[in-house]
Design a protein around this motif. Sequence first.
Motif, PDB file in Angstrom:
ATOM      1  N   UNK A 191      -5.210 -18.616  72.780  1.00 22.50           N
ATOM      2  CA  UNK A 191      -6.418 -17.834  72.695  1.00 22.50           C
ATOM      3  C   UNK A 191      -7.074 -17.907  71.266  1.00 22.50           C
ATOM      4  N   UNK A 192      -8.365 -18.406  71.010  1.00 24.10           N
ATOM      5  CA  UNK A 192      -8.817 -18.209  69.734  1.00 24.10           C
ATOM      6  C   UNK A 192      -9.651 -17.310  69.768  1.00 24.10           C
ATOM      7  N   UNK A 193      -9.999 -16.752  68.463  1.00 18.67           N
ATOM      8  CA  UNK A 193     -10.856 -15.627  67.760  1.00 18.67           C
ATOM      9  C   UNK A 193     -11.564 -15.905  66.672  1.00 18.67           C
ATOM     10  N   UNK A 194     -12.404 -16.841  66.527  1.00 18.48           N
ATOM     11  CA  UNK A 194     -13.240 -17.422  65.654  1.00 18.48           C
ATOM     12  C   UNK A 194     -12.597 -17.779  64.194  1.00 18.48           C
ATOM     13  N   UNK A 195     -11.630 -17.123  63.762  1.00 19.54           N
ATOM     14  CA  UNK A 195     -10.963 -17.575  62.521  1.00 19.54           C
ATOM     15  C   UNK A 195      -9.328 -17.560  62.720  1.00 19.54           C
ATOM     16  N   UNK A 196      -8.923 -17.245  63.930  1.00 23.86           N
ATOM     17  CA  UNK A 196      -7.364 -17.441  64.074  1.00 23.86           C
ATOM     18  C   UNK A 196      -7.208 -17.847  65.443  1.00 23.86           C
ATOM     19  N   UNK A 197      -5.831 -18.054  65.661  1.00 27.09           N
ATOM     20  CA  UNK A 197      -5.564 -18.709  67.000  1.00 27.09           C
ATOM     21  C   UNK A 197      -4.261 -17.924  67.243  1.00 27.09           C
ATOM     22  N   UNK A 198      -4.207 -17.241  68.311  1.00 28.52           N
ATOM     23  CA  UNK A 198      -2.944 -16.752  69.262  1.00 28.52           C
ATOM     24  C   UNK A 198      -2.326 -17.840  70.034  1.00 28.52           C
TER      25      UNK A 198
END
Length: 148
Positions: free
Chosen positions: A59-66
């Motif tokens: 899962x991505x969230x603009x400035x980081x990835x899980x």
Amino acid sequence: MSESEYLYLSHNVSNLVYHLVLPAKYRRIIFDNTVEKHLRQICLEIEKRYDYITFLEIGTDKDHVHFLIQSTPNYTPSKIVQIIQSITARQIYVECPQVKKKLWGGQFWSDRYFVSTVGKNQNKSVIKEYVKNQGKQVAEYEQIYLKL
């Protein structure tokens, strides 16, 4: 992305699942739909190359990835981070040259990261949904760890 199960090797049986968070260098906003698509494809290639690294969810969230990753005792969490960071950075710079313009110094990932183990039955499904829904503005995921 597949469901985690016990992995049977010649000398051990394991179910090691990690929740890994990798921020982009300088926390730059670089993960748009195009970069996310390439990242997912690169991770599938990593799975093929490294037998016992499996991406259960990304899962991505603009400035980081899980990442929700299953592995075996053959790979330490720091080794998994090293593999993911080196391969994805190199490939994304090649496949998405616009990203390099947003970063300087040649580094894609921050030196810092978060890693946590995930229990087999208890909180894995909650974290999997959290990782899956990264970047989506849903109120129920804002305080996900309060439920753990």
